[in-house]
Design a protein around this motif. Structure first.
Motif, short mmCIF file in Angstrom:
data_model
loop_
_atom_site.label_atom_id
_atom_site.label_comp_id
_atom_site.label_asym_id
_atom_site.label_seq_id
_atom_site.Cartn_x
_atom_site.Cartn_y
_atom_site.Cartn_z
N TYR A 1 -18.71 3.42 0.40
CA TYR A 1 -18.21 4.78 0.53
C TYR A 1 -19.20 5.68 1.27
O TYR A 1 -18.80 6.69 1.87
CB TYR A 1 -17.87 5.36 -0.84
CG TYR A 1 -16.45 5.06 -1.24
CD1 TYR A 1 -15.47 6.04 -1.19
CD2 TYR A 1 -16.09 3.78 -1.66
CE1 TYR A 1 -14.17 5.77 -1.55
CE2 TYR A 1 -14.78 3.50 -2.03
CZ TYR A 1 -13.83 4.49 -1.97
OH TYR A 1 -12.54 4.21 -2.31
N ALA B 1 0.85 -1.20 0.00
CA ALA B 1 0.00 0.00 0.00
C ALA B 1 0.88 1.25 0.00
O ALA B 1 1.14 1.83 1.06
CB ALA B 1 -0.93 0.00 1.21
N PRO C 1 -4.85 -4.01 -5.20
CA PRO C 1 -6.05 -4.76 -4.81
C PRO C 1 -5.84 -6.27 -4.75
O PRO C 1 -6.31 -6.92 -3.81
CB PRO C 1 -7.07 -4.38 -5.90
CG PRO C 1 -6.58 -3.07 -6.44
CD PRO C 1 -5.09 -3.14 -6.37
N ASP D 1 -18.57 -3.01 -8.05
CA ASP D 1 -18.49 -1.54 -8.02
C ASP D 1 -19.72 -0.94 -7.33
O ASP D 1 -19.62 0.05 -6.61
CB ASP D 1 -18.36 -0.98 -9.43
CG ASP D 1 -16.96 -1.16 -10.00
OD1 ASP D 1 -16.05 -1.54 -9.24
OD2 ASP D 1 -16.77 -0.92 -11.20
N CYS E 1 -9.10 2.68 5.69
CA CYS E 1 -9.19 3.95 6.41
C CYS E 1 -8.49 3.84 7.75
O CYS E 1 -8.79 2.93 8.54
CB CYS E 1 -10.63 4.40 6.61
SG CYS E 1 -10.73 6.13 7.15
N PRO F 1 -8.67 8.14 4.65
CA PRO F 1 -9.10 7.09 3.72
C PRO F 1 -8.01 6.86 2.68
O PRO F 1 -7.33 7.81 2.26
CB PRO F 1 -10.37 7.67 3.09
CG PRO F 1 -10.20 9.15 3.21
CD PRO F 1 -9.39 9.40 4.44
N MET F 2 -7.85 5.60 2.25
CA MET F 2 -6.75 5.26 1.35
C MET F 2 -7.21 4.29 0.27
O MET F 2 -7.77 3.24 0.57
CB MET F 2 -5.60 4.63 2.14
CG MET F 2 -4.91 5.55 3.12
SD MET F 2 -3.79 4.67 4.24
CE MET F 2 -4.94 3.97 5.42
N GLU F 3 -6.94 4.66 -0.98
CA GLU F 3 -7.12 3.75 -2.11
C GLU F 3 -5.78 3.32 -2.69
O GLU F 3 -5.76 2.52 -3.64
CB GLU F 3 -7.93 4.43 -3.21
CG GLU F 3 -9.40 4.58 -2.91
CD GLU F 3 -10.16 5.13 -4.11
OE1 GLU F 3 -9.59 5.97 -4.84
OE2 GLU F 3 -11.31 4.72 -4.30
N CYS G 1 -19.18 -1.29 -3.70
CA CYS G 1 -18.18 -0.35 -3.21
C CYS G 1 -18.75 1.05 -3.06
O CYS G 1 -18.38 1.79 -2.14
CB CYS G 1 -16.97 -0.33 -4.13
SG CYS G 1 -15.98 -1.86 -4.08
N LYS G 2 -19.66 1.44 -3.95
CA LYS G 2 -20.32 2.75 -3.82
C LYS G 2 -21.06 2.84 -2.49
O LYS G 2 -21.06 3.89 -1.84
CB LYS G 2 -21.28 2.98 -4.98
CG LYS G 2 -20.61 3.23 -6.32
CD LYS G 2 -21.65 3.40 -7.41
CE LYS G 2 -21.00 3.63 -8.77
NZ LYS G 2 -22.02 3.76 -9.84
N ALA H 1 -12.62 -2.67 -0.66
CA ALA H 1 -13.10 -1.45 -1.32
C ALA H 1 -12.20 -0.27 -1.00
O ALA H 1 -11.78 0.47 -1.89
CB ALA H 1 -14.53 -1.15 -0.89
N VAL H 2 -11.89 -0.09 0.29
CA VAL H 2 -11.10 1.07 0.70
C VAL H 2 -10.53 0.80 2.10
O VAL H 2 -11.14 0.08 2.90
CB VAL H 2 -11.97 2.36 0.70
CG1 VAL H 2 -13.10 2.27 1.70
CG2 VAL H 2 -11.14 3.61 0.92
#
Length: 220
Positions: free
Chosen positions: A146, A67, A171, A139, A195, A165-167, A142-143, A192-193
């Motif tokens: 968020y 990451a 993956p 997807d 944090c 938050p971290m993308e 994942c929305k 998904a994400v």
């Protein structure tokens, strides 16, 4: 709580990169942050996400290695949350999970259940075409994750807790770690994400945003 205190919390919140590793969030406060996520809205109320809270330092180090966007945050934060999006086998309109949500969680009556199943099928098959690919369904999940993430960030800020938050992660590598080290099933879930939550070491620079007139158009 008044309007200005809420705005102040948004001014306080920033993507904290440098956490104090010696300062930990009280468990009751982090449980409240989790509850803010759990109570968040989701499409059809289907709760398309789950969460892992990674406290184990060895697992955190494994995640940090894949990451790039979390080199300081991941080892030093108080709590590291991973929001997981649910995949096609769980989220299809005809899955046992959807039955569970409608019957056991939402407790819809039989006549509403039949209508909802048909409505969700049309939504997935025709309106949003979520059944076209595994990626489309993931997807969508994942929305929803968020939405929960946003509420966690705001809730933490209201309590004076920092977050980031971290993308910025690989993956495939992260999902492999979560499967082998945390028991996540990659056939049903995916990251998904990330944090990080904790307390800042130093004050950030002033928040920068476009002026509101560049952001919003009122259509009257």
């Amino acid at each position: 709580m008044n309007m200005q205190s809420i705005i102040n919390a948004y001014q306080f919140r920033h993507a904290c990169k440098d956490f104090n590793p010696e300062k930990k969030i009280p468990e009751e406060q982090f449980e409240a942050i989790i509850e803010m996520a759990r109570l968040s809205p989701s499409s059809f109320g289907f709760e398309q996400w789950d969460m892992l809270v990674i406290m184990n330092p060895e697992i955190r180090e494994a995640i940090r290695e894949i990451a790039p966007g979390g080199q300081l945050q991941i080892p030093n934060c108080s709590h590291l949350a991973v929001l997981l999006g649910k995949k096609m086998p769980i989220m299809r309109f005809d899955s046992s999970y959807i039955d569970y949500m409608l019957k056991d969680v939402q407790k819809v009556p039989d006549e509403v259940y039949t209508f909802m199943k048909e409505f969700v099928e049309r939504f997935q098959r025709e309106t949003f075409r979520l059944l076209d690919s595994d990626r489309a369904m993931f997807d969508w999940s994942c929305k929803q994750a968020y939405i929960a993430l946003g509420n966690m960030l705001t809730g933490a800020a209201l309590m004076g807790i920092d977050s980031c938050p971290m993308e910025g992660f690989d993956p495939k590598a992260l999902n492999n770690i979560l499967e082998t080290r945390c028991g996540m099933d990659q056939s049903t879930h995916g990251a998904a994400v990330l944090c990080a939550f904790g307390y800042r070491v130093k004050e950030p620079r002033a928040k920068t945003r476009r002026p509101v007139e560049k952001v919003v158009r009122w259509i009257r």
